[in-house]
Scaffold this active site. Structure first.
Site, PDB file in Angstrom:
ATOM      1  N   GLU A   1       0.713  -1.251   0.126  1.00  0.00           N
ATOM      2  CA  GLU A   1       0.130  -0.088   0.078  1.00  0.00           C
ATOM      3  C   GLU A   1       0.912   1.211  -0.121  1.00  0.00           C
ATOM      4  O   GLU A   1       1.667   1.654   0.865  1.00  0.00           O
ATOM      5  CB  GLU A   1      -0.911   0.030   1.323  1.00  0.00           C
ATOM      6  CG  GLU A   1      -1.863  -1.294   1.300  1.00  0.00           C
ATOM      7  CD  GLU A   1      -2.995  -1.042   0.504  1.00  0.00           C
ATOM      8  OE1 GLU A   1      -3.336   0.142  -0.082  1.00  0.00           O
ATOM      9  OE2 GLU A   1      -3.785  -2.010   0.285  1.00  0.00           O
TER      10      GLU A   1
ATOM     11  N   CYS B   1      -2.236   9.358   2.530  1.00  0.00           N
ATOM     12  CA  CYS B   1      -1.712   9.090   1.116  1.00  0.00           C
ATOM     13  C   CYS B   1      -2.818   9.213   0.346  1.00  0.00           C
ATOM     14  O   CYS B   1      -2.900   9.401  -0.975  1.00  0.00           O
ATOM     15  CB  CYS B   1      -1.801   7.478   1.304  1.00  0.00           C
ATOM     16  SG  CYS B   1      -2.904   6.673   1.959  1.00  0.00           S
TER      17      CYS B   1
END
Ligand code: NAD
Length: 503
Positions: free
Chosen positions: A242, A276
């Site tokens: 990720e 993010c």
């Protein structure tokens, strides 16, 4: 002072600081390769007993952990806020609450999700097939500093519910939260060795990959993620990565500008832009660009930045000083090429690490700030002719984690969303799906491989094993077994033609 294991062989220490004040909060030891191996072994031993627990027993234990987390909410939010620099409300809404919700969602459903799955065979009706799910064993987790509780705890809870043990290597920037999470875990009466927290830097993370784990969940930057994936690949360890994001917001001329401006302001500056999924570029068509920009500038100016440990602060501190340098560098580069700072643009004076929420006007697609991850509180506005140009620019990126579309036309919104190269596209909303455990969190392009959350994500924490069996009494032998012959070939060919005679 919270301390992880003090290691004789590797006597280094990592000191953790409050980014808002510069105050030292505590220190942890650095795990050596040998310590990591021992931790993995302890976890493996504990996992064997844990895997034998019924789903009901696992669920009861985890619901006790939920209660302990809920009982410690205030203290937990304060600790997260102090070590990470995010505000108390962000600690609650983006760390503690989603973890409690994820735990509840999967605790209630794990048994059903992980029950064997029948496969209907379209041809071999006399045979049966099913998949059953067996815990992988020891799950390694390497996590970043921007969500020091929700990311590793969400993954750990899913691992525990599916019968695994966890060895967590938290970020060296925020190790105390992980050490505290382990304390809560023990307070809840979970089997002690099932959850290991190994503190250290990159070398400790590398040692974890080398120590015989059965799966890796890595969350962090693209360059580290590539190194981790390579190391896992060499050992054939399944690895979910990720990684970074560069979320575009595509604003349509018919968007509800009030909601859009509020969403962009929150999406750009929550957690000081260190998400993010933060909005990192806004593409606004000429017809609404100026009005939207002014609204965002006004909303940004109204934000109260300061002590994150106060209920009345909107924007907290920058967790890692490097992010201030990155933001500064990208803003300078954009301004040199013609962009204009409409508000913010500087580091705030004082001991703590604060960077003012910044809105940039006149950004163009050729500037570095549109392509490199900022991971700080900076919202660049790019004026475009129309939605088609916005779409082209949105897809002009090596990253593809999240993206956002704003329009009042819901079906057009979904049509545009489907054209954006991104793991998740939200229409008229930002960032929130990480907190929805039934939806996948995933990147395309350099934003990563694999996904977390969802029912399939829980299954993915297990080996999926296939069992194939006879439903009725079998023939003495199958027609395609030995001996081979021309007549057998021709019989099988006839059979094939008969089966597939219709289009
Ligand atoms: P980072 O890559 O610097 O570090 C992440 C973790 O990897 C840390 O625990 C670190 O100690 C460890 N590590 C470093 N070198 C290693 C090595 N060689 N082997 C094994 N482990 C190693 O990232 P960061 O600065 O902590 O986090 C910020 C980045 O994370 C941003 O790019 C952000 O977009 C990304 N991120 C992504 C998601 C997501 O869900 N996609 C979520 C949060 C953060």
């Amino acid at each position: 002072m919270a301390r992880a294991k003090k290691v004789d062989r590797a006597p280094q220490e990592i000191v953790s600081y409050n980014p808002a004040t510069g105050e030292a909060l505590g220190s942890v030891g650095v795990y050596s390769t040998e310590d990591v191996r021992e931790a993995v072994q302890r976890a493996r031993d504990a996992q064997r007993a844990w895997a034998a627990f019924s789903f009901r027993a696992r669920k009861e234990r985890l619901l006790r952990l939920r209660q302990v987390i809920i009982d410690h909410t205030d203290d937990l939010c304060e600790r997260i806020s102090k070590e990470n620099g995010k505000t108390l409300q962000e600690a609650l809404m983006s760390e503690v609450l989603p973890t409690v919700d994820l735990l509840t969602y999967f605790a209630k459903r794990a048994e059903k999700i992980l029950s064997p799955q029948k496969i209907s065979l379209h041809l071999f009706k006399q045979r049966g097939s099913y998949i059953h799910f067996v815990p992988r064993g020891v799950i390694g987790i390497i996590s970043p500093w921007n969500f020091p509780f929700a990311i590793p705890m969400g993954e750990s809870i899913m691992a525990f519910l599916s019968g695994n043990a966890v060895v967590l290597k938290p970020s060296e920037v925020t190790p105390l939260i992980a050490v505290h999470a382990k304390e809560l875990f023990e307070k809840a009466g979970m089997p002690k060795d099932l959850f290991q927290v190994i503190t250290g830097e990159g070398a400790t993370g590398q040692a974890l990959i080398d120590s015989g784990i059965d799966m890796m969940f890595f969350t962090g930057s693209v360059p580290t993620g590539k190194r981790v994936a390579e190391a896992c690949g060499a050992r054939l360890i399944p690895c979910v990565t990720e990684l970074g994001g560069k979320a575009p917001a595509v604003v349509c001329p018919d968007a509800d500008l009030e909601r859009t401006a509020s969403a962009l302001t929150w999406g750009g500056f929550a957690n000081s832009g260190q998400v993010c999924a933060s909005v990192e570029r806004v593409y606004a068509p000429e017809s609404i660009h100026d009005e939207l920009l002014e609204m965002v500038v006004e909303k940004t100016k109204a934000l109260r930045q300061g002590n994150p440990n106060s209920f009345n602060t909107d924007v907290g501190a920058i967790c890692l000083s490097r992010q201030i340098d990155v933001a500064r560098d990208l803003i300078d580069d954009a301004v040199e090429q013609g962009a204009k700072i409409r508000t913010g643009g500087s580091r705030k004076e004082g001991d703590g690490m604060f960077f003012q929420p910044t809105v940039l006007e006149g950004v163009t697609q050729d500037m570095r700030i549109v392509h490199e991850e900022i991971f700080g509180p900076v919202l660049p506005f790019v004026k475009v002719k129309d939605v088609n140009e916005a779409l082209r620019h949105a897809n002009d990126s090596h990253l593809g984690l999240t993206a956002y579309v704003f329009t009042k036309d819901r079906s057009r919104g979904r049509e545009i969303a489907e054209q954006i190269e991104s793991g998740t596209v939200m229409v008229n909303d930002v960032m929130a799906t990480y907190g929805m455990p039934e939806t996948p969190w995933q990147g395309v392009k350099d934003s990563g491989v694999g996904f977390v959350h969802t029912d399939d994500g829980l299954r993915n924490m297990c080996q999926s094993r296939h069992v194939h069996y006879d439903r009725i009494i079998s023939l003495k032998k199958e027609p395609w077994w030995y001996p081979y012959s021309e007549s057998r070939f021709s019989m099988l060919k006839k059979f094939m033609k008969l089966l597939f005679r219709r289009p």
